[in-house]
Design a protein around this motif. Structure first.
Motif, PDB file in Angstrom:
ATOM      1  N   TYR A   1     -26.880   9.709  29.194  1.00 17.59           N
ATOM      2  CA  TYR A   1     -27.607   9.509  30.451  1.00 17.59           C
ATOM      3  C   TYR A   1     -28.888   8.746  30.162  1.00 17.59           C
ATOM      4  O   TYR A   1     -29.509   8.918  29.114  1.00 17.59           O
ATOM      5  N   TRP A   2     -29.306   7.883  31.103  1.00 20.01           N
ATOM      6  CA  TRP A   2     -30.615   7.250  30.987  1.00 20.01           C
ATOM      7  C   TRP A   2     -31.129   6.888  32.374  1.00 20.01           C
ATOM      8  O   TRP A   2     -30.362   6.725  33.325  1.00 20.01           O
ATOM      9  N   ASN A   3     -32.442   6.788  32.461  1.00 24.98           N
ATOM     10  CA  ASN A   3     -33.053   6.339  33.713  1.00 24.98           C
ATOM     11  C   ASN A   3     -34.453   5.804  33.436  1.00 24.98           C
ATOM     12  O   ASN A   3     -35.017   5.978  32.356  1.00 24.98           O
ATOM     13  N   VAL A   4     -35.014   5.151  34.444  1.00 28.10           N
ATOM     14  CA  VAL A   4     -36.420   4.758  34.445  1.00 28.10           C
ATOM     15  C   VAL A   4     -36.959   5.103  35.823  1.00 28.10           C
ATOM     16  O   VAL A   4     -36.262   4.943  36.834  1.00 28.10           O
ATOM     17  N   GLN A   5     -38.196   5.608  35.880  1.00 30.91           N
ATOM     18  CA  GLN A   5     -38.769   6.029  37.153  1.00 30.91           C
ATOM     19  C   GLN A   5     -40.267   5.785  37.173  1.00 30.91           C
ATOM     20  O   GLN A   5     -40.931   5.750  36.127  1.00 30.91           O
ATOM     21  N   LEU A   6     -40.793   5.632  38.389  1.00 32.26           N
ATOM     22  CA  LEU A   6     -42.216   5.406  38.597  1.00 32.26           C
ATOM     23  C   LEU A   6     -42.859   6.618  39.269  1.00 32.26           C
ATOM     24  O   LEU A   6     -42.239   7.291  40.092  1.00 32.26           O
ATOM     25  N   SER A   7     -44.100   6.867  38.912  1.00 33.29           N
ATOM     26  CA  SER A   7     -44.907   7.905  39.543  1.00 33.29           C
ATOM     27  C   SER A   7     -46.260   7.312  39.898  1.00 33.29           C
ATOM     28  O   SER A   7     -46.639   6.244  39.408  1.00 33.29           O
ATOM     29  N   ASP A   8     -47.002   8.025  40.743  1.00 31.80           N
ATOM     30  CA  ASP A   8     -48.342   7.566  41.081  1.00 31.80           C
ATOM     31  C   ASP A   8     -49.342   8.095  40.052  1.00 31.80           C
ATOM     32  O   ASP A   8     -48.949   8.692  39.043  1.00 31.80           O
ATOM     33  N   MET A   9     -50.612   7.874  40.295  1.00 31.38           N
ATOM     34  CA  MET A   9     -51.638   8.273  39.331  1.00 31.38           C
ATOM     35  C   MET A   9     -51.997   9.751  39.411  1.00 31.38           C
ATOM     36  O   MET A   9     -52.948  10.216  38.785  1.00 31.38           O
ATOM     37  N   LEU A  10     -51.192  10.520  40.176  1.00 33.52           N
ATOM     38  CA  LEU A  10     -51.315  11.973  40.186  1.00 33.52           C
ATOM     39  C   LEU A  10     -50.080  12.615  39.550  1.00 33.52           C
ATOM     40  O   LEU A  10     -49.936  13.822  39.566  1.00 33.52           O
ATOM     41  N   TRP A  11     -49.202  11.767  39.018  1.00 32.36           N
ATOM     42  CA  TRP A  11     -47.940  12.159  38.414  1.00 32.36           C
ATOM     43  C   TRP A  11     -46.969  12.728  39.438  1.00 32.36           C
ATOM     44  O   TRP A  11     -46.145  13.576  39.133  1.00 32.36           O
TER      45      TRP A  11
ATOM     46  N   ARG B   1     -36.049   7.360  29.808  1.00 32.46           N
ATOM     47  CA  ARG B   1     -35.502   8.327  28.855  1.00 32.46           C
ATOM     48  C   ARG B   1     -34.065   7.969  28.491  1.00 32.46           C
ATOM     49  O   ARG B   1     -33.303   7.471  29.328  1.00 32.46           O
ATOM     50  N   TRP B   2     -33.741   8.201  27.214  1.00 30.91           N
ATOM     51  CA  TRP B   2     -32.370   8.089  26.711  1.00 30.91           C
ATOM     52  C   TRP B   2     -31.937   9.503  26.307  1.00 30.91           C
ATOM     53  O   TRP B   2     -32.575  10.131  25.468  1.00 30.91           O
ATOM     54  N   THR B   3     -30.844  10.002  26.874  1.00 37.03           N
ATOM     55  CA  THR B   3     -30.362  11.353  26.577  1.00 37.03           C
ATOM     56  C   THR B   3     -29.103  11.295  25.724  1.00 37.03           C
ATOM     57  O   THR B   3     -28.140  10.615  26.084  1.00 37.03           O
ATOM     58  N   GLU B   4     -29.125  12.015  24.609  1.00 41.23           N
ATOM     59  CA  GLU B   4     -28.007  12.052  23.668  1.00 41.23           C
ATOM     60  C   GLU B   4     -27.540  10.630  23.358  1.00 41.23           C
ATOM     61  O   GLU B   4     -26.376  10.272  23.548  1.00 41.23           O
TER      62      GLU B   4
END
Length: 387
Positions: A271-281, A334-337
């Protein structure tokens, strides 16, 4: 009312966290921080009255409680347990990518104390019947007459945390899980006034605790000057999945520029993904915006690499990451396994030169196509189990 004023004062003390903002005088940032404080209070209600004798997997983070970098691809659940007890978990595995359970000596619940992970259980290691159902017993020792799956329960355990992942939101069949304590008779009790007061006081203090964790994480990223670059972390023992490669940092957009993310892919990855958050996480609204992409949603370029573009306005490329109006924020991949953990790169590119920086066969996404994609994304999120 007994204790009311003290608990209101504890809630008010959360405002001390404003000092962790990059600019405490920024009215927009302060308003969004206050929103975080209320959000974490709401999140805390799910666990404030958890009972180890009558556990229940509750979703303390989800689309609306999107604090502390909630992963858009995960359905989360947490249950309070007593490590000296015995617990039976029954249900259906579902057909998502994976279903993992972290057994821990601590947790993020209102009544939890800090503590490390005691082990991760992959439900794919369990025996399933022809309908995909399982029966798992957690206890100190395996009963002689128990024929199903069993896992040792450390006496220091106090929480179970579930993650189930899906690439195709709303299409996969979600897991269904029930948990019950088996070493005690089923006798629900009425909580005493003193216990209610204790838990309400802990709930009133919870926004300062959880919001402080979120703001402290972002402040730490700022302190490392991780602007438009990524560091590697494994979050081992801190709630992360063991053996998972995390790349995290901060993005900062400039006028007339976009941020290009590039990375190789592991030869093998679960599994893998990329995600964005704001400056409050807080994870950027992934129901209404393409603020995240996973291994099933992303387009891989003809050279085998993954490229995504962080831009305030739609640049017309498949892998647009929408920061939700934020010129600054956090990014995590993140890269999972995985067979390896390729290091992604980030670089600012003039918007006018973006196409030159991408492979020539990168398709253009017209506005009507994007509209259809976003509507499908919104439907998929709502079809998932979130509560």
């Amino acid at each position: 009312m007994s204790g009311w004023d003290e608990r209101i004062a504890a809630l008010g003390a959360t405002s001390e966290l404003l000092r962790l903002l990059a600019d405490p005088e920024d009215l927009q940032a302060a308003a969004e921080a206050e929103r975080l404080f209320w959000m974490t209070l709401a999140s805390g209600w799910f666990t404030a009255f958890a009972d180890a004798d009558f556990p229940d997997f509750v979703p303390a983070v989800n689309t609306h409680l999107n604090c502390v970098g909630t992963n858009p691809d995960f359905i989360y659940g947490t249950a309070t347990i007593d490590g000296t007890g015995s617990y039976l978990l029954t249900g259906e595995r579902g057909d998502g990518l994976f279903l993992l359970m972290d057994i821990a000596a601590g947790g993020l619940g209102v009544m939890d104390r800090p503590g490390s992970s005691l082990g991760l259980l992959d439900f794919d290691t369990l025996s399933l019947d022809h309908q995909g159902r399982f029966s798992l017993l957690l206890s100190a020792d395996r009963p002689a007459d128990w024929l199903g799956d069993w896992h040792h329960l450390d006496p220091s355990a106090c929480s179970l945390s579930l993650r189930q992942a899906s690439y195709d939101w709303g299409a996969s069949r979600e897991a269904r899980i029930a948990i019950e304590r088996t070493d005690k008779a089923h006798h629900p009790r009425r909580r005493s006034a003193s216990e209610i007061a204790e838990r309400l006081s802990a709930l009133a203090a919870y926004p300062k605790r959880l919001s402080g964790m979120a703001l402290g994480f972002i402040a730490g990223q700022r302190g490392k000057e991780l602007w438009n670059r990524l560091e590697h972390d494994n979050w081992a023992g801190q709630g992360g999945v063991p053996g998972q490669h995390y790349y995290q940092g901060l993005f900062r957009l400039e006028p007339g520029k976009v941020l290009l993310l590039e990375t190789e892919l592991p030869d093998q990855v679960r599994y893998w993904n990329v995600q964005l958050s704001d400056m409050l996480w807080n994870s950027v609204d992934w129901m209404n915006r393409q603020s995240s992409l996973n291994g099933g949603q992303a387009r891989i370029d003809s050279d085998g690499r993954f490229r995504a573009v962080i831009a305030l306005d739609d640049p017309g490329v498949p892998n647009w990451l929408d920061p939700g109006g934020n010129c600054e924020g956090a990014i995590m991949l993140r890269w999972t396994e995985a067979s390896s953990g390729p290091q992604p790169s980030l670089r600012l590119v003039d918007l006018a030169d973006l196409r030159k920086a991408l492979p020539v066969d990168t398709p253009e996404v017209a506005q009507d196509i994007r509209e259809a994609q976003l509507r499908a994304r919104r439907r998929g999120v709502q079809l998932r189990r979130r509560w």
